[in-house]
Design a protein around this motif. Structure first.
Motif, PDB file in Angstrom:
ATOM      1  N   LYS A 186      13.740  46.542 -10.128  1.00 57.12           N
ATOM      2  CA  LYS A 186      14.527  45.421 -10.630  1.00 57.12           C
ATOM      3  C   LYS A 186      13.640  44.543 -11.492  1.00 57.12           C
ATOM      4  CE  LYS A 186      13.571  42.482  -6.590  1.00 57.12           C
ATOM      5  NZ  LYS A 186      14.157  41.730  -5.449  1.00 57.12           N
ATOM      6  N   LEU A 187      14.250  43.670 -12.262  1.00 59.36           N
ATOM      7  CA  LEU A 187      13.533  42.752 -13.142  1.00 59.36           C
ATOM      8  C   LEU A 187      13.502  41.374 -12.497  1.00 59.36           C
ATOM      9  CD1 LEU A 187      12.346  43.331 -15.989  1.00 59.36           C
ATOM     10  CD2 LEU A 187      14.307  42.120 -16.934  1.00 59.36           C
ATOM     11  N   VAL A 188      12.317  40.793 -12.391  1.00 60.53           N
ATOM     12  CA  VAL A 188      12.179  39.448 -11.835  1.00 60.53           C
ATOM     13  C   VAL A 188      11.388  38.587 -12.811  1.00 60.53           C
ATOM     14  CG1 VAL A 188      12.233  40.324  -9.474  1.00 60.53           C
ATOM     15  CG2 VAL A 188      10.030  39.967 -10.599  1.00 60.53           C
ATOM     16  N   ALA A 189      11.497  37.292 -12.663  1.00 68.95           N
ATOM     17  CA  ALA A 189      10.706  36.381 -13.493  1.00 68.95           C
ATOM     18  C   ALA A 189       9.251  36.448 -13.051  1.00 68.95           C
ATOM     19  CB  ALA A 189      11.225  34.958 -13.363  1.00 68.95           C
ATOM     20  N   ASP A 200      12.184  47.202  -5.542  1.00 68.56           N
ATOM     21  CA  ASP A 200      13.298  46.441  -4.980  1.00 68.56           C
ATOM     22  C   ASP A 200      12.910  45.585  -3.786  1.00 68.56           C
ATOM     23  OD1 ASP A 200      15.335  47.018  -6.706  1.00 68.56           O
ATOM     24  OD2 ASP A 200      15.983  48.831  -5.651  1.00 68.56           O
ATOM     25  N   ASP A 201      11.861  45.980  -3.050  1.00 65.34           N
ATOM     26  CA  ASP A 201      11.514  45.226  -1.847  1.00 65.34           C
ATOM     27  C   ASP A 201      10.673  43.982  -2.133  1.00 65.34           C
ATOM     28  OD1 ASP A 201       9.177  46.445  -2.549  1.00 65.34           O
ATOM     29  OD2 ASP A 201       8.932  47.603  -0.693  1.00 65.34           O
ATOM     30  N   THR A 243      19.095  38.211 -13.833  1.00 61.72           N
ATOM     31  CA  THR A 243      20.361  38.725 -14.355  1.00 61.72           C
ATOM     32  C   THR A 243      20.197  39.046 -15.824  1.00 61.72           C
ATOM     33  OG1 THR A 243      21.601  37.370 -12.793  1.00 61.72           O
ATOM     34  CG2 THR A 243      22.806  38.239 -14.702  1.00 61.72           C
ATOM     35  N   THR A 244      20.504  40.265 -16.195  1.00 63.83           N
ATOM     36  CA  THR A 244      20.423  40.666 -17.596  1.00 63.83           C
ATOM     37  C   THR A 244      21.814  41.007 -18.086  1.00 63.83           C
ATOM     38  OG1 THR A 244      20.082  42.994 -17.066  1.00 63.83           O
ATOM     39  CG2 THR A 244      18.118  41.617 -17.276  1.00 63.83           C
ATOM     40  N   GLN A 245      21.972  41.007 -19.396  1.00 62.54           N
ATOM     41  CA  GLN A 245      23.249  41.411 -19.971  1.00 62.54           C
ATOM     42  C   GLN A 245      23.007  42.298 -21.171  1.00 62.54           C
ATOM     43  OE1 GLN A 245      25.491  38.045 -21.321  1.00 62.54           O
ATOM     44  NE2 GLN A 245      23.988  37.376 -22.795  1.00 62.54           N
ATOM     45  N   THR A 246      23.894  43.224 -21.358  1.00 65.00           N
ATOM     46  CA  THR A 246      23.798  44.101 -22.515  1.00 65.00           C
ATOM     47  C   THR A 246      24.349  43.380 -23.731  1.00 65.00           C
ATOM     48  OG1 THR A 246      25.991  45.038 -22.164  1.00 65.00           O
ATOM     49  CG2 THR A 246      24.151  46.106 -21.035  1.00 65.00           C
TER      50      THR A 246
END
Length: 369
Positions: free
Chosen positions: A280-283, A349-350, A357-360
């Motif tokens: 996942k993508l995190v800051a 993920d852990d 939150t990303t958007q296309t």
């Protein structure tokens, strides 16, 4: 701007060494432009306008660009600016400037390199040799030799910002045959890939080739070799084989480049809305920054800190200021700082951080009329 070449001179070391990289790269999304590339594009546009006398004379021209334009204009002769030159329909590019001097029978190709981080050497530079050949074939001047000059004003090179190499026309024509042979091998690799045949003979990892290859994150040759070396490194019994260790060390730069490419490619894909199982993508972890530098400096002065301690050319970081203040004044920092992340990073993920939150692109525009 002309269409990008399938076999560009700038990536010749890759496709001539690893022809299989061409069909693999064609399947990958194009890489995003960087701030450095955009800066270089702007510099080239300004230089072109100056050489074509289309620039606004009231504009201030930087010394870096002036070094290039002054050199080109000092050559005299017949000048071509942003000239499209080609060896074949697949091998072509745009020369920043080309000057023909009939008195010396010399065709000179001048290339503005605006980068300041990596030196562009003229010796053993395959890109320059291809541009020399392309200019010779395209312009059809009776040149005895082709001189290629690099102007790299922002890099402090030991040989200076302007460096040249000369190729004899007869040698370039011999090189032409080698280049056509390499192009034919690329076509073979493309046909094998289209037919689903083995690509092992056409995928040849190398440090310089893999470094800028779009297909590096998914390259089976690098992946396979990395697994082989991992087995040798962790399962080999002592005493080790020095020859195998030497081979592993030689492969490390290729592997490091592959790892970097995989990380960057994966992050770009997730930022574009793709899902990668288990990731996942995190800051990125935020660091404190001053909300108002002047207000912070005044607050530090008000509690009796010496200006020489908290001003070193500019205000020290919040962390450094906190060390100066000591435990008794830590509350002072609360209203003066804010936390900002420098971007996003891909993690398993852990990881305890919240997912970004990303958007296309499709999501971004779906509510517009």
């Amino acid at each position: 701007m002309g269409q990008h070449a399938k076999l560009s001179p700038s990536s010749a070391k890759r496709w001539m060494t690893c022809p299989g990289s061409v069909p693999l790269s064609a399947l990958m999304p194009p890489s995003k432009s960087s701030v450095y590339a955009d800066e270089g594009t702007k510099a080239h546009a300004i230089a072109e306008a100056i050489l074509l006398h289309k620039g606004d004379p009231r504009l201030h021209i930087s010394p870096d660009i002036a070094l290039y334009t002054d050199y080109v204009q000092s050559l005299g002769g017949i000048l071509e600016v942003e000239k499209r030159v080609k060896v074949s329909e697949s091998v072509h590019g745009t020369a920043d400037a080309v000057v023909w001097d009939p008195h010396t029978a010399t065709l000179e190709v001048i290339d503005l390199k605006y980068g300041q981080g990596v030196a562009v050497e003229v010796m053993d530079n395959l890109q320059l040799r291809i541009y020399a050949l392309a200019a010779l074939l395209t312009l059809n001047y009776p040149a005895e030799n082709v001189k290629v000059t690099i102007v790299q004003p922002r890099y402090n090179h030991a040989e200076g910002p302007i460096r040249s190499i000369k190729f004899w026309s007869i040698d370039l024509l011999d090189f032409h045959a080698d280049l056509l042979d390499a192009e034919a091998v690329v076509e073979e690799a493309e046909e094998n890939h289209r037919l689903g045949l083995s690509m092992s003979d056409y995928l040849i990892p190398s440090e310089e080739g893999c470094r800028w290859c779009n297909a590096a994150p998914t390259c089976p040759a690098v992946y396979r070799r990395a697994k082989e070396l991992a087995k040798e490194a962790f399962l080999a019994s002592l005493p080790y084989d020095p020859a195998k260790l030497s081979e592993a060390l030689k492969f490390i730069p290729i592997l490091e480049g592959w790892i970097k490419n995989v990380r960057e490619f994966s992050a770009r894909e997730v930022e574009s809305g793709a899902k990668i199982p288990g990731w996942k993508l995190v800051a990125k972890r935020p660091t404190r920054k001053w909300i108002d530098v002047d207000a912070a400096a005044a607050a530090l002065a008000a509690v009796g800190l010496d200006e020489e301690d908290y001003m070193v050319r500019q205000l020290v970081s919040p962390a450094a200021a906190e060390r100066l203040l000591g435990k008794g004044n830590k509350d002072l920092m609360e209203g003066l700082t804010t936390k900002e992340s420098s971007g996003n990073t891909l993690v398993p993920d852990d990881d305890k951080r919240s997912e970004v939150t990303t958007q296309t692109a499709k999501d971004a525009f779906k509510n517009l009329d």
